[in-house]
Design a protein around this motif. Structure first.
Motif, PDB file in Angstrom:
ATOM      1  N   SER A  71       0.836  -1.202   0.000  1.00  0.00           N
ATOM      2  CA  SER A  71       0.000   0.000   0.000  1.00  0.00           C
ATOM      3  C   SER A  71       0.870   1.251   0.000  1.00  0.00           C
ATOM      4  O   SER A  71       2.093   1.177   0.116  1.00  0.00           O
ATOM      5  CB  SER A  71      -0.907   0.005   1.233  1.00  0.00           C
TER       6      SER A  71
ATOM      7  N   ARG B 189       2.242   5.117  -1.424  1.00  0.00           N
ATOM      8  CA  ARG B 189       2.651   5.730  -2.688  1.00  0.00           C
ATOM      9  C   ARG B 189       4.057   6.329  -2.576  1.00  0.00           C
ATOM     10  O   ARG B 189       4.555   6.598  -1.481  1.00  0.00           O
ATOM     11  CB  ARG B 189       1.667   6.819  -3.096  1.00  0.00           C
TER      12      ARG B 189
ATOM     13  N   TRP C 262       8.655   6.508   0.858  1.00  0.00           N
ATOM     14  CA  TRP C 262       7.342   5.923   0.578  1.00  0.00           C
ATOM     15  C   TRP C 262       6.406   6.278   1.723  1.00  0.00           C
ATOM     16  O   TRP C 262       6.756   6.115   2.897  1.00  0.00           O
ATOM     17  CB  TRP C 262       7.488   4.408   0.445  1.00  0.00           C
TER      18      TRP C 262
ATOM     19  N   CYS D  17       1.978   7.063   3.176  1.00  0.00           N
ATOM     20  CA  CYS D  17       0.564   6.666   3.159  1.00  0.00           C
ATOM     21  C   CYS D  17       0.402   5.146   3.226  1.00  0.00           C
ATOM     22  O   CYS D  17      -0.495   4.562   2.603  1.00  0.00           O
ATOM     23  CB  CYS D  17      -0.152   7.218   1.930  1.00  0.00           C
TER      24      CYS D  17
END
Length: 250
Positions: A83, A85, A171, A173
């Protein structure tokens, strides 16, 4: 923790973050070569180390979840590493990272001087020249130079490889949850392949079995100092091996 192939999961104990190393192409021992490594730092996943108590990780290949023992925060996390972004890269051009530098730093207090004489005149006991090479860029320490950066995501070292075969990315979220807080010092983790998660508690010496909802199923006293866990299966039967760091036994 690692998965089949070249991916290794790592707890950065300096920055207290989850790291993912994808060694796209392995090289030999005693060789420093960043060209075929892809590094991802999960800026949302905070992990706190506890000196002397390892925080192990294990990958659930079926669900693609990563279980992390977080002994410094007295909890176990379950992360969905797929998961989130891409936030931004963390690289720089070598010429910008390592310009010719004749500055000197006082190791006593961190004060920087423009010459050796200026540093010595300050009665500094340890004057160190800031050489223009990568060995002056200490991992995990953000200084007032271009070798490292600091932002709202914390301190990170800037790497110099700029080729397309190398990536170092931040990376964010990322989806994760607290799996359990019932252990005072979670350390070892193992999956038995039957939907159960085994976690050892260093302080109490107890190995606990949970189902994947976080419900406790059973407990076994293995002695204070229990750490690593691993299942070995053969002929349809599985045996749980565990390490006791204090007694130095398996």
């Amino acid at each position: 923790g690692r998965v089949d192939g070249h991916i290794v999961w790592y707890h950065d104990g300096v920055r207290n973050k989850l790291m993912r190393f994808d060694f796209d192409r392995l090289h030999g021992t005693a060789v420093i070569d960043h060209r075929y490594a892809n590094i991802r730092r999960y800026v949302d996943v905070d992990i706190k180390r506890r000196p002397g108590v390892p925080g192990h990780m294990v990958v659930d290949a079926e669900s693609r979840h990563l279980y992390i023992a977080d002994p410094g925060n007295n909890r176990v996390l379950r992360v969905n590493p797929d998961s989130g972004r891409f936030l931004r890269g963390a690289q720089c051009v070598p010429d910008e990272c390592y310009p010719d530098n004749t500055n000197y730093t006082c190791l006593d207090n961190g004060t920087m001087y423009s010459s050796a004489g200026e540093c010595a005149a300050s009665e500094c006991q340890q004057c160190s020249r800031d050489l223009s090479n990568k060995y002056q860029c200490y991992a995990g320490y953000c200084r007032a130079d271009v070798c490292a950066g600091e932002d709202e995501f914390g301190c990170y070292t800037i790497y110099t490889e700029t080729g397309d075969m190398f990536e170092y990315e931040l990376w964010g979220c990322t989806e994760y949850e607290v799996f359990t807080t019932e252990l005072a010092s979670p350390t070892g983790i193992a999956l038995d392949g039957l939907g159960r998660v085994f976690i050892s508690d260093y302080d109490s010496g107890v190995i606990h079995a949970f189902d994947k909802t976080g419900a406790k199923l059973a407990s076994y006293n293995a002695g204070v100092g229990v750490t690593g866990l691993e299942f070995r299966c053969a002929g349809g039967e599985c045996t749980l091996f565990f390490v006791n760091a204090l007694s130095k036994e398996v």
